[in-house]
Write a protein that holds these residues in place. Sequence first.
Motif, short mmCIF file in Angstrom:
data_model
loop_
_atom_site.label_atom_id
_atom_site.label_comp_id
_atom_site.label_asym_id
_atom_site.label_seq_id
_atom_site.Cartn_x
_atom_site.Cartn_y
_atom_site.Cartn_z
N ASP A 272 0.83 -1.21 0.00
CA ASP A 272 0.00 0.00 0.00
C ASP A 272 0.86 1.26 0.00
O ASP A 272 0.34 2.37 0.14
CB ASP A 272 -0.98 0.00 1.19
CG ASP A 272 -0.28 0.09 2.54
OD1 ASP A 272 0.95 0.33 2.58
OD2 ASP A 272 -0.96 -0.09 3.57
N ARG A 273 2.21 1.08 -0.14
CA ARG A 273 3.18 2.16 -0.30
C ARG A 273 3.47 2.93 0.99
O ARG A 273 4.06 4.00 0.98
CB ARG A 273 2.74 3.15 -1.39
CG ARG A 273 2.66 2.52 -2.77
CD ARG A 273 2.25 3.51 -3.82
NE ARG A 273 0.81 3.71 -3.87
CZ ARG A 273 0.18 4.46 -4.75
NH1 ARG A 273 0.86 5.10 -5.67
NH2 ARG A 273 -1.12 4.59 -4.73
N SER A 274 3.06 2.37 2.12
CA SER A 274 3.29 3.05 3.39
C SER A 274 4.23 2.23 4.29
O SER A 274 4.38 1.02 4.13
CB SER A 274 1.97 3.27 4.14
OG SER A 274 1.47 2.04 4.62
N VAL A 275 4.84 2.94 5.24
CA VAL A 275 5.62 2.34 6.31
C VAL A 275 4.92 2.67 7.62
O VAL A 275 4.58 3.83 7.87
CB VAL A 275 7.07 2.88 6.33
CG1 VAL A 275 7.83 2.35 7.53
CG2 VAL A 275 7.80 2.53 5.04
N LYS A 276 4.70 1.67 8.44
CA LYS A 276 4.04 1.90 9.74
C LYS A 276 5.00 1.55 10.87
O LYS A 276 5.86 0.67 10.73
CB LYS A 276 2.75 1.07 9.87
CG LYS A 276 1.64 1.56 8.95
CD LYS A 276 0.34 0.82 9.21
CE LYS A 276 -0.75 1.26 8.22
NZ LYS A 276 -1.19 2.64 8.42
N LEU B 41 4.09 6.40 7.71
CA LEU B 41 4.95 7.25 6.89
C LEU B 41 4.64 6.99 5.41
O LEU B 41 4.51 5.83 4.99
CB LEU B 41 6.42 6.94 7.17
CG LEU B 41 6.84 6.96 8.64
CD1 LEU B 41 8.24 6.39 8.81
CD2 LEU B 41 6.78 8.37 9.21
N PHE B 42 4.53 8.07 4.64
CA PHE B 42 4.23 7.96 3.22
C PHE B 42 5.35 8.59 2.40
O PHE B 42 6.04 9.50 2.86
CB PHE B 42 2.91 8.65 2.88
CG PHE B 42 1.70 8.01 3.50
CD1 PHE B 42 1.12 6.89 2.95
CD2 PHE B 42 1.16 8.54 4.67
CE1 PHE B 42 0.01 6.29 3.52
CE2 PHE B 42 0.05 7.96 5.26
CZ PHE B 42 -0.53 6.83 4.69
N GLY B 43 5.53 8.11 1.17
CA GLY B 43 6.54 8.69 0.30
C GLY B 43 6.77 7.90 -0.98
O GLY B 43 6.95 8.47 -2.04
N LEU C 212 15.20 10.31 3.12
CA LEU C 212 16.22 10.53 2.09
C LEU C 212 15.90 9.60 0.93
O LEU C 212 15.57 8.43 1.13
CB LEU C 212 17.61 10.22 2.64
CG LEU C 212 18.05 11.00 3.89
CD1 LEU C 212 19.41 10.49 4.38
CD2 LEU C 212 18.11 12.48 3.60
N VAL C 213 16.01 10.11 -0.30
CA VAL C 213 15.65 9.33 -1.49
C VAL C 213 16.90 9.06 -2.30
O VAL C 213 17.69 9.97 -2.58
CB VAL C 213 14.61 10.09 -2.35
CG1 VAL C 213 14.16 9.21 -3.52
CG2 VAL C 213 13.42 10.52 -1.49
N PHE C 214 17.10 7.78 -2.69
CA PHE C 214 18.28 7.35 -3.44
C PHE C 214 17.83 6.73 -4.76
O PHE C 214 16.90 5.92 -4.80
CB PHE C 214 19.06 6.31 -2.63
CG PHE C 214 19.54 6.81 -1.29
CD1 PHE C 214 20.83 7.26 -1.12
CD2 PHE C 214 18.69 6.81 -0.19
CE1 PHE C 214 21.28 7.72 0.11
CE2 PHE C 214 19.12 7.26 1.05
CZ PHE C 214 20.41 7.73 1.20
#
Length: 478
Positions: A262-266, A279-281, A318-320
């Motif tokens: 679902d593209r989220s981190v809980k 957390l969403f991103g 941070l995005v890599f």
Amino acid sequence: MAASGAKNKQQQRAAAAGGAGRRRRKVPDAEEKSWQKAGLKLNEEISSDSDAESPAFGGKRKKDNEAEEEIEETAQEKKLRLAKLYLEQLRQQEEEKAEEEALEKDLVAGRLKEDVLEQKGKLQRLIAKDLQPPDTAAIRVLRGHQLPITCLVISPDDKCIFSAAKDCSIIKWDVESGKKLHVIPGGKKGTEAQHIGHTAHILSMAISSDGKYLATGDRNKLIMIWEAVTCKHLYKFTGHRDAVTGLSFQKGTHQLYSASHDRSVKVWNVAENAYVETLFGHQDAITGLDSLSRECCVTSGGRDGTVRVWKIPEESQLVFYGHQGSIDCVQLINEEHMVSGADDGSVALWGLSKKKPLTTVRQAHSNHGAQGLEQPYWISSVATLLNSDVVATGSHSASVRLWKCGEGFRRLEPLFDIPLIGFVNSLKFSNAGDFLVVGIGQEHRLGRWWRIKEAKNSICIIPLQRTAAGSAQPADGS
């Protein structure tokens, strides 16, 4: 007669008196001992008249007395000797104590230095150069799941393995004997209300660093918490809106991170059975997640082509960017470096201070397919030996490959291959680094794009042998 009897009595009395006189002239033993204690010695004994008349006897006694004088010592000399001996013993004890303290201080300083380097992400144990290819006959195979193994973890003490599969079951294994310690069977779809356990493919698994809690996530959006020792079911976490594909406990805590399609981190607090935040991103399904002791986690974002580092307290990320395909797996090497694998066949090493990979190996497991239609083997799993220079990667190329991270994590050099047929869906090094556990399946853990019929759904324990103990040194790269 009477006169002679009286005379004889007088002579006897005189002789007795003479004998008594001679006895009184000898020194009593008690008095002699008291003199010796006072430091005085009897150099000679008062002799009888008959002894004095014998010159030979007197000469012998004189020699004996002289020898005794040479051997024996005065009380003062004895005290001095004993004092010197005591001081020498004290000096030796103090020297030994100082040596032990210095050694202990060196050990403590070394341990503290390692801890500081570990926290900074700069600790790198150089183990790769000592690793030897394992004997294939020494690889142990554990069979118990009916469908492909999807995930596994090793207990902190390296004594147990927990594995899960598409058959929805969880098995706890004893590493030494290879026997099943506990089986949590999977349930059929639609029996969620009655069945204690999973009723859909289990895709992710994590164990807390103290070995207390086991967490499992499935395709049915559920996270289940178990008591790792007894395999008793404790809690069920709901909240994700799609399959749970990644789980990890923050090292040293009971804080759990979960990632989902679902593209989220809980974030969850397992000890208190509580949800913390979301957390969403990511712009696509999250395929993998990992964390260490810092309050942050890393995730691989599948088709969005990114690896992200989530800083929980700052609520930032941070995005890599680096891979060209779907990033399917990610693992931290230490607090500052990580490795990821993608379906374009590439493996990348990252430093958290740079947005691009430090190094990338294309076609890490070579290609397959007909000439002109070659495709790289997907990288389906990666594993790292924590704070070392050893990385393992898996695909369906009939082998697990071990790699050496070069100085500063700027190179990735192949060490050797371990032949294993099937999809390598999960890889884990033991905490001590003396064995590698591989979860093998006939299919990829996230789908059924291929099926390798000759593969066996199993867990393989691969012993890792070293020629010598690896050394630890700071890692210069970032």
